[in-house]
Enzyme design. Structure first.
Site, mmCIF file in Angstrom:
data_model
loop_
_atom_site.group_PDB
_atom_site.id
_atom_site.type_symbol
_atom_site.label_atom_id
_atom_site.label_comp_id
_atom_site.label_asym_id
_atom_site.label_seq_id
_atom_site.Cartn_x
_atom_site.Cartn_y
_atom_site.Cartn_z
ATOM 1 N N ASP A 29 0.866 -1.180 0.000
ATOM 2 C CA ASP A 29 0.000 0.000 0.000
ATOM 3 C C ASP A 29 0.902 1.230 0.000
ATOM 4 O O ASP A 29 2.094 1.133 0.261
ATOM 5 C CB ASP A 29 -0.829 0.053 1.294
ATOM 6 C CG ASP A 29 -1.776 -1.116 1.427
ATOM 7 O OD1 ASP A 29 -2.021 -1.784 0.406
ATOM 8 O OD2 ASP A 29 -2.241 -1.363 2.556
ATOM 9 N N ASP A 37 1.450 4.588 2.082
ATOM 10 C CA ASP A 37 1.093 5.270 3.333
ATOM 11 C C ASP A 37 1.505 6.729 3.251
ATOM 12 O O ASP A 37 2.668 7.032 2.972
ATOM 13 C CB ASP A 37 1.797 4.615 4.526
ATOM 14 C CG ASP A 37 1.265 3.225 4.802
ATOM 15 O OD1 ASP A 37 0.030 3.066 4.842
ATOM 16 O OD2 ASP A 37 2.083 2.297 4.947
#
Lengths: 203, 99
Positions: free
Chosen positions: A131, A133
């Site tokens: 992902d 962040d």
């Protein structure tokens, strides 16, 4: 020295000798290789700072403290907004894609997590399923409608993007603030708690 | 990634359902739905392996000395601390209590 370090800052200067004796071998290896440590949200003695060491595997995270005296270099998430790397992974594509929109949003933003770690240190931390962040400095309240607009921007990206809003009292997840929950999870050095207004000093 | 299952004695099912929490590291998502009368079932999908005992303790302590409603609880954990897990569960219980 006044302790001005913030969660997600990356720090260099720690040596294996400063680790507790019970630290796993991989922790010492990470530090010896010259990897930075990440400032954690936790209380520590005034001359120390709570940090985390990253290992190669996802579950390899080690919490410890670092003496402030030995810090040789510090990189904040906002220092990394315009650092680019040539890596063909979704998180990097997402960052390139979002950069102009975030620059226009009127708030200070930054890169944290594995993307921030790799951008700052050159040590490979991102992979195909990472992902992205991000953090947003929000000294003033960001209303829920603006939060929803930001989520819509993040959702155009090539991978899952998690943004933390850093208020003067801790951090909340943008996605939760943009959602229907009346109370949201605020994390700071002392505790995690559910609050209605993350920009208000807790009683 | 690990999937764990737990079961506790319970009362009657609640009427409402709710989703609290958030996807993201250090947090968790909790979906609470009405379960089968007399049974509280919990399914935990966690990114942290080898923590079955810790979950068991946490739930046992939360439901100790009370008969919880018969809920079907579905948890997606992203490495939350026990404190955060407890907060999220309490938040969820409060939400279904409101319906």
């Amino acid at each position: 020295m006044v302790n001005t370090f913030l969660a997600h800052d990356l720090l260099w200067g720690m040596t294996p000798e400063q680790l507790p004796v019970d630290a796993p071998a991989w922790v010492s290896e990470s530090i010896s290789a010259g990897q930075p440590v990440v400032v954690r949200r936790a209380l520590s003695a005034p001359d120390h700072i709570a940090v985390g060491v990253r290992g190669r595997l996802r579950e390899q995270r080690f919490a410890t403290v670092m003496s402030i005296d030995v810090i040789s270099r510090r990189v904040k998430p906002e220092d990394l907004c315009h650092v680019s790397i040539d890596r063909d992974v979704p998180a990097v594509h997402a960052l390139n894609q979002l950069r102009p929109m975030l620059d226009d949003c009127g708030w200070v933003w930054g890169v944290s997590g594995s993307a921030g770690f790799e951008l700052a240190s050159g040590f490979q931390a991102l992979h195909a399923r990472s992902d992205l962040d991000l953090i947003l400095r929000a000294p003033q309240p960001l209303d829920r409608l603006k939060a929803q607009a930001l989520v819509r921007i993040l959702d155009t990206a090539a991978c899952q993007v998690d943004m933390q809003l850093q208020t003067p009292f801790g951090a909340i997840a943008l996605r939760e603030w943009a959602g229907p929950a009346r109370r949201v999870l605020l994390k700071n050095a002392r505790e995690a708690c559910l609050v209605i207004d993350p920009w208000e000093q807790a009683a | 990634m690990e999937t764990l299952s737990f079961e506790f004695p319970a009362g009657q099912p609640p009427r409402g359902r709710t989703l609290v929490g958030c996807v993201g590291s250090g947090d968790l998502e909790v979906l609470i739905e009405p379960g089968q009368a007399g049974k509280l079932t919990i399914k935990v999908q966690t990114s942290v392996n080898g923590a079955e005992q810790r979950w068991q303790h946490l739930f046992a302590r939360m439901f100790d000395g009370q008969t919880p409603p018969a809920m079907a609880i579905d948890i997606h954990d992203f490495g939350a601390t026990p404190g955060v897990v407890r907060l999220r569960l309490e938040q969820g219980f409060e939400e279904i209590g409101h319906d």
